[in-house]
Design an enzyme around this catalytic site. Sequence first.
Site, short mmCIF file in Angstrom:
data_model
loop_
_atom_site.label_atom_id
_atom_site.label_comp_id
_atom_site.label_asym_id
_atom_site.label_seq_id
_atom_site.Cartn_x
_atom_site.Cartn_y
_atom_site.Cartn_z
N CYS A 23 0.84 -1.20 0.00
CA CYS A 23 0.00 0.00 0.00
C CYS A 23 0.88 1.25 0.00
CB CYS A 23 -0.93 -0.01 1.20
SG CYS A 23 -2.14 1.36 1.18
N THR A 79 -26.20 3.67 10.73
CA THR A 79 -27.25 3.46 9.73
C THR A 79 -28.02 4.75 9.50
OG1 THR A 79 -29.23 2.18 9.16
CG2 THR A 79 -28.94 2.74 11.48
N THR A 136 -31.78 3.46 5.39
CA THR A 136 -32.16 3.40 3.98
C THR A 136 -31.34 2.34 3.27
OG1 THR A 136 -30.52 5.05 3.30
CG2 THR A 136 -32.71 5.87 3.93
N THR A 191 -31.51 -2.22 8.71
CA THR A 191 -30.40 -2.91 8.05
C THR A 191 -29.56 -3.73 9.02
OG1 THR A 191 -28.96 -0.97 8.32
CG2 THR A 191 -30.26 -1.11 6.29
N GLU A 214 -23.21 4.22 0.76
CA GLU A 214 -23.55 2.91 1.31
C GLU A 214 -22.41 1.92 1.07
OE1 GLU A 214 -28.40 2.82 1.05
OE2 GLU A 214 -27.27 2.77 -0.85
#
Length: 491
Positions: free
Chosen positions: A116, A385, A388, A397, A462
Amino acid sequence: MNRGGGSPCAASYLRCAHCRKDKRIRESRPLTRGPSAFIPEKEVVHANTVDEQTHLLVEEYSTSGRLDNVTQVMSLHAQYLESFLRSQFLMLRMDGALPLPHRHYIAIMAAARHQCSYLINMHVDEFLKTGGIAEWLNGLEYVPQRLKNLNEINKLLAHRPWLITKEHIQKLVRTGENSWSLPELVHAVVLLTHCHALTSFVFGSGINPEGDPDVSNQLRLASVNSFCACDLANDNNIENTSHTGSNFGIVDCLSELEALMERMESLREERGDEEASQEEMTTRFEKKKESLFVVSGAASDPEDRPPFFPFDCGEDMTVTADVSRYVEDPGFGYEDFARRGKEHLPTFRAQDYTWENHGFSLVNRLYSDIGQLLDEKFRTVYSLTCSTLASCGAVDTTTLRRALFNYVHCIFGIRYDDYDYGEVNQLLERSLKVYIKTVACYPERTTKRMYDSYWQQFKHSEKVHVNLLLMEARMQAELLYALRAITWHLT
């Protein structure tokens, strides 16, 4: 090495560590402007514009003193960002058992396990700013033996943490001039696990290099097409070559969303109707274990690689040379915890050694305050959360978040007796499993195509939340193995 005519980029090769055959190297450049190669710049910029809290957090807690690309992408979830920055600031800047330059060098060693360059460059700068000895940046042979001794536990934590035993701890803390105190070792373990997990977020979110990728003091690496025919025998390829096609085997995005919503609702109803015993849960896990795992991802299209390894075509150099100086045993990598045809290792039963009941108190005892901050970070990401899913509102969720978190732990050999792993197979479709396993186990192989392949109707915020869950689940898994070994050493 170079072959034939043309520019070095057109004729560069890397030798496969498994079959010793040469593989073509292709130049990789940023696919987009902005902090992420995967997320449109305007979405991240918009989030930062409306959220002044992000800028206040950076002023108070950022180790670099500026709004770097990782912070910008994480700012899509400002509530989580605060807990992340506070814990990272304590690890790298506040009181602790380790000198500041040592902390950044340990971070370099951790990031190098996954090649990385983004994190390596960041910590090289901080290492020098905090008074680090420049000669150490020439490679591990130039650092004190005490730091070199971390190589084994760094390697195991990054790739196969289930192999860590109390003997590894005893070798590090035994009496002698190169020994580690337990507070020092816990600080180092927290740094290693933090940076390993952060590489998953960097690659999984397509984080672009900071500033000008051609700046001479940054690591310059070629993006490697890591697929090799020998990988077929080592479970290192995507199982179905159709995954490299444009559709990646994904159903229509609208039906994908509807199907996921229906499965979540069905699971809630089933859970209300049935209470399975722990014995039955264990039986279900053993029956479904084979179907839980997918073959890991590897990019077969070098042009689809994320742009983390800027490469100067005018310089004849060995690929990964800059990273390899910080790595011992570079061929050591992740292997499936439960490999077909091999003797299975004992599963880590989460109830036998939990973060809440065991790891938290041990860390807090040996490294003041970090346990509280890590616990807050784990809890924040797990409960985060906005209720949605894509275009659907008022959605619980919880089951989906739990499936994502527990699947990562499952990949690393940790099983929850009270969890029905059938939920993983119902909620996480195959391309998402491939993405999760790649990000958690082989983050350097993550591609934009993998990122785009799952949840096509969902918002980028999301998907960033998914990456946050994967990152924290991985860090907690590594920590649990290391802290359990330390507990065994103490008892």
